[in-house]
Motif scaffolding. Structure first.
Motif, PDB file in Angstrom:
ATOM      1  N   LEU A 185       0.705  -1.115  -0.114  1.00 54.55           N
ATOM      2  CA  LEU A 185      -0.013   0.074   0.023  1.00 54.55           C
ATOM      3  C   LEU A 185       0.873   1.302   0.120  1.00 54.55           C
ATOM      4  N   LEU A 186       0.447   2.172  -0.747  1.00 52.74           N
ATOM      5  CA  LEU A 186       1.166   3.616  -0.841  1.00 52.74           C
ATOM      6  C   LEU A 186       0.201   4.657  -0.036  1.00 52.74           C
ATOM      7  N   VAL A 187       0.908   5.053   1.105  1.00 53.14           N
ATOM      8  CA  VAL A 187       0.075   5.977   1.998  1.00 53.14           C
ATOM      9  C   VAL A 187       0.604   7.189   1.833  1.00 53.14           C
ATOM     10  N   ASP A 188      -0.238   8.322   1.594  1.00 51.05           N
ATOM     11  CA  ASP A 188       0.035   9.572   1.679  1.00 51.05           C
ATOM     12  C   ASP A 188      -0.302  10.158   2.835  1.00 51.05           C
ATOM     13  N   ALA A 189       0.806  10.264   3.786  1.00 54.12           N
ATOM     14  CA  ALA A 189       0.785  10.573   5.240  1.00 54.12           C
ATOM     15  C   ALA A 189       0.110  12.152   5.475  1.00 54.12           C
ATOM     16  N   ASP A 190       0.561  12.881   4.367  1.00 55.25           N
ATOM     17  CA  ASP A 190       0.038  14.360   4.501  1.00 55.25           C
ATOM     18  C   ASP A 190      -1.914  14.208   4.497  1.00 55.25           C
ATOM     19  N   THR A 191      -2.340  13.321   4.106  1.00 55.57           N
ATOM     20  CA  THR A 191      -3.678  13.115   4.188  1.00 55.57           C
ATOM     21  C   THR A 191      -4.197  12.047   4.896  1.00 55.57           C
ATOM     22  N   HIS A 192      -3.058  11.191   5.470  1.00 55.97           N
ATOM     23  CA  HIS A 192      -3.346  10.017   6.392  1.00 55.97           C
ATOM     24  C   HIS A 192      -2.400  10.200   7.605  1.00 55.97           C
ATOM     25  N   PRO A 193      -2.409  11.200   8.595  1.00 55.73           N
ATOM     26  CA  PRO A 193      -1.384  11.262   9.448  1.00 55.73           C
ATOM     27  C   PRO A 193      -1.418  10.520  10.585  1.00 55.73           C
ATOM     28  N   ASP A 194      -2.602   9.944  10.723  1.00 55.50           N
ATOM     29  CA  ASP A 194      -2.810   8.879  11.977  1.00 55.50           C
ATOM     30  C   ASP A 194      -1.991   7.866  11.927  1.00 55.50           C
ATOM     31  N   PRO A 195      -1.300   7.218  12.868  1.00 55.51           N
ATOM     32  CA  PRO A 195      -0.630   5.951  12.642  1.00 55.51           C
ATOM     33  C   PRO A 195      -1.613   4.607  12.537  1.00 55.51           C
ATOM     34  N   VAL A 196      -2.740   4.980  12.866  1.00 53.03           N
ATOM     35  CA  VAL A 196      -3.922   3.907  12.530  1.00 53.03           C
ATOM     36  C   VAL A 196      -3.889   3.698  11.155  1.00 53.03           C
ATOM     37  N   GLN A 197      -3.900   4.885  10.570  1.00 56.35           N
ATOM     38  CA  GLN A 197      -4.224   5.219   8.827  1.00 56.35           C
ATOM     39  C   GLN A 197      -2.810   4.490   8.304  1.00 56.35           C
ATOM     40  N   TRP A 198      -1.553   4.849   8.547  1.00 50.29           N
ATOM     41  CA  TRP A 198      -0.328   4.484   7.675  1.00 50.29           C
ATOM     42  C   TRP A 198       0.450   3.416   8.353  1.00 50.29           C
ATOM     43  N   LEU A 199       0.077   2.973   9.516  1.00 45.74           N
ATOM     44  CA  LEU A 199       0.923   1.926  10.213  1.00 45.74           C
ATOM     45  C   LEU A 199       0.111   0.629  10.419  1.00 45.74           C
ATOM     46  N   VAL A 200      -0.814   0.803  11.482  1.00 52.60           N
ATOM     47  CA  VAL A 200      -1.635  -0.062  11.840  1.00 52.60           C
ATOM     48  C   VAL A 200      -2.710  -1.015  10.867  1.00 52.60           C
ATOM     49  N   GLY A 201      -3.336   0.147  10.240  1.00 52.90           N
ATOM     50  CA  GLY A 201      -4.321  -0.227   8.850  1.00 52.90           C
ATOM     51  C   GLY A 201      -3.397  -1.213   7.953  1.00 52.90           C
ATOM     52  N   PRO A 202      -2.388  -0.577   7.657  1.00 46.66           N
ATOM     53  CA  PRO A 202      -1.640  -2.058   6.437  1.00 46.66           C
ATOM     54  C   PRO A 202      -1.466  -3.347   7.536  1.00 46.66           C
ATOM     55  N   LEU A 203      -1.059  -3.257   8.768  1.00 46.56           N
ATOM     56  CA  LEU A 203      -0.611  -4.084   8.950  1.00 46.56           C
ATOM     57  C   LEU A 203      -1.683  -5.282   9.198  1.00 46.56           C
ATOM     58  N   ALA A 204      -2.921  -4.639   9.741  1.00 52.95           N
ATOM     59  CA  ALA A 204      -4.148  -5.435  10.037  1.00 52.95           C
ATOM     60  C   ALA A 204      -4.725  -5.924   8.650  1.00 52.95           C
ATOM     61  N   ALA A 205      -4.204  -5.286   7.473  1.00 52.85           N
ATOM     62  CA  ALA A 205      -4.370  -6.185   6.165  1.00 52.85           C
ATOM     63  C   ALA A 205      -3.405  -6.888   5.619  1.00 52.85           C
ATOM     64  N   GLY A 206      -2.404  -6.897   6.452  1.00 55.78           N
ATOM     65  CA  GLY A 206      -1.255  -7.970   5.949  1.00 55.78           C
ATOM     66  C   GLY A 206      -0.455  -7.197   4.877  1.00 55.78           C
ATOM     67  N   ALA A 207      -0.544  -6.111   4.935  1.00 55.61           N
ATOM     68  CA  ALA A 207       0.320  -5.303   3.698  1.00 55.61           C
ATOM     69  C   ALA A 207       1.491  -4.789   4.110  1.00 55.61           C
ATOM     70  N   SER A 208       2.542  -4.517   3.248  1.00 52.47           N
ATOM     71  CA  SER A 208       3.662  -3.759   3.356  1.00 52.47           C
ATOM     72  C   SER A 208       3.352  -2.441   2.817  1.00 52.47           C
ATOM     73  N   ILE A 209       4.321  -1.632   3.306  1.00 53.25           N
ATOM     74  CA  ILE A 209       3.799  -0.002   3.277  1.00 53.25           C
ATOM     75  C   ILE A 209       4.758   0.756   2.446  1.00 53.25           C
ATOM     76  N   VAL A 210       4.537   1.508   1.637  1.00 52.75           N
ATOM     77  CA  VAL A 210       5.129   2.775   1.203  1.00 52.75           C
ATOM     78  C   VAL A 210       4.554   4.079   1.655  1.00 52.75           C
ATOM     79  N   LEU A 211       5.442   4.714   2.432  1.00 49.78           N
ATOM     80  CA  LEU A 211       5.207   5.772   3.193  1.00 49.78           C
ATOM     81  C   LEU A 211       5.474   7.096   2.615  1.00 49.78           C
ATOM     82  N   SER A 212       4.755   7.921   2.192  1.00 51.76           N
ATOM     83  CA  SER A 212       4.943   9.155   1.252  1.00 51.76           C
ATOM     84  C   SER A 212       4.852  10.457   2.412  1.00 51.76           C
TER      85      SER A 212
END
Length: 232
Positions: A185-212
């Motif tokens: 998953l590519l997460v734009d942290a400017d619009t998704h700044p909450d760690p639930v969105q950019w960290l825990v959410g992908p983990l719950a989905a079993g996904a790796s992260i591209v954090l921008s």
């Protein structure tokens, strides 16, 4: 399925620790840092060991984390949850912040932590410069604070446990409610700044992260294609 954030992280990394787990882009500086699951797990273990062995903390104690979205933030949050600490999170620009740097303050059990990271019973405070390559801070460290990167490197790459994180169930419920896809998953942290969105959410989905961060909107589509990631 994992019932704690550390168990979700272990499940994703355990599929193949050598694969990229978190790729970090900062369009303001041009930084690109890629961490495999094994590398991030080492940072997580070092952080947990710092908090437990270095600070004498454990389940029920509190970490006040004032950090922006960043790969080091991921290591600190996961390390705190692994050690069984509760996390009081806020961005470093919050009103009343007591230092001009991203910071982590750790406190004893039942301490009251304010919006600025001030706490009754604070034992240790760590400051981060968030420099590329995980380098220590440039320049002087504020009085009363220690350089997290310089300190954490002294601790072991394996956390012997027990792994905590029982207090992260509510975070997982919020993360699963996002219904994110798996994969990468590519997460734009400017619009998704909450760690639930950019960290825990992908983990719950079993996904790796591209954090921008500080994202150039014109680069995001090409970045998603290059990283074979689904933007959210």
């Amino acid at each position: 399925m994992g019932n704690t954030v550390p168990s979700l992280f272990a499940a994703v990394v355990g599929k193949d620790p050598s694969l990229p787990f978190l790729t970090f882009y900062d369009d303001a500086t041009g930084e690109r840092t890629e961490l495999s699951g094994a590398t991030l797990a080492n940072w997580v273990s070092k952080t947990a060991n710092l908090l437990v062995d270095g600070c004498g903390l454990g389940p029920g104690d509190v970490a006040a984390v004032r950090l922006p979205a960043h790969w080091q933030t991921a290591a600190i949050l996961l390390g705190a949850w692994t050690a069984g600490l509760s996390v009081a999170y806020g961005e470093p620009t919050a009103a009343g912040a007591d230092v001009e740097f991203a910071s982590l303050a750790v406190a004893e059990r039942d301490a009251e932590i304010g919006a600025a990271g001030n706490a009754s019973g604070v034992a240790d405070r760590y400051v981060l410069g968030l420099a590329p390559m995980g380098l220590p801070m440039r320049g002087s460290v504020p009085t009363g604070w220690a350089d997290y990167v310089a300190e954490v490197r002294q601790f072991g790459d394996h956390y012997p446990g027990p792994v905590g994180g029982e207090g992260t169930g509510e975070l997982i419920e919020r993360a699963r409610a996002l219904a994110l896809p798996g994969g990468r998953l590519l997460v734009d942290a400017d619009t998704h700044p909450d760690p639930v969105q950019w960290l825990v959410g992908p983990l719950a989905a079993g996904a790796s992260i591209v954090l921008s961060v500080n994202s150039d909107p014109e680069k995001l589509a090409a970045r998603a294609a290059a990283e074979q990631a689904v933007p959210i």
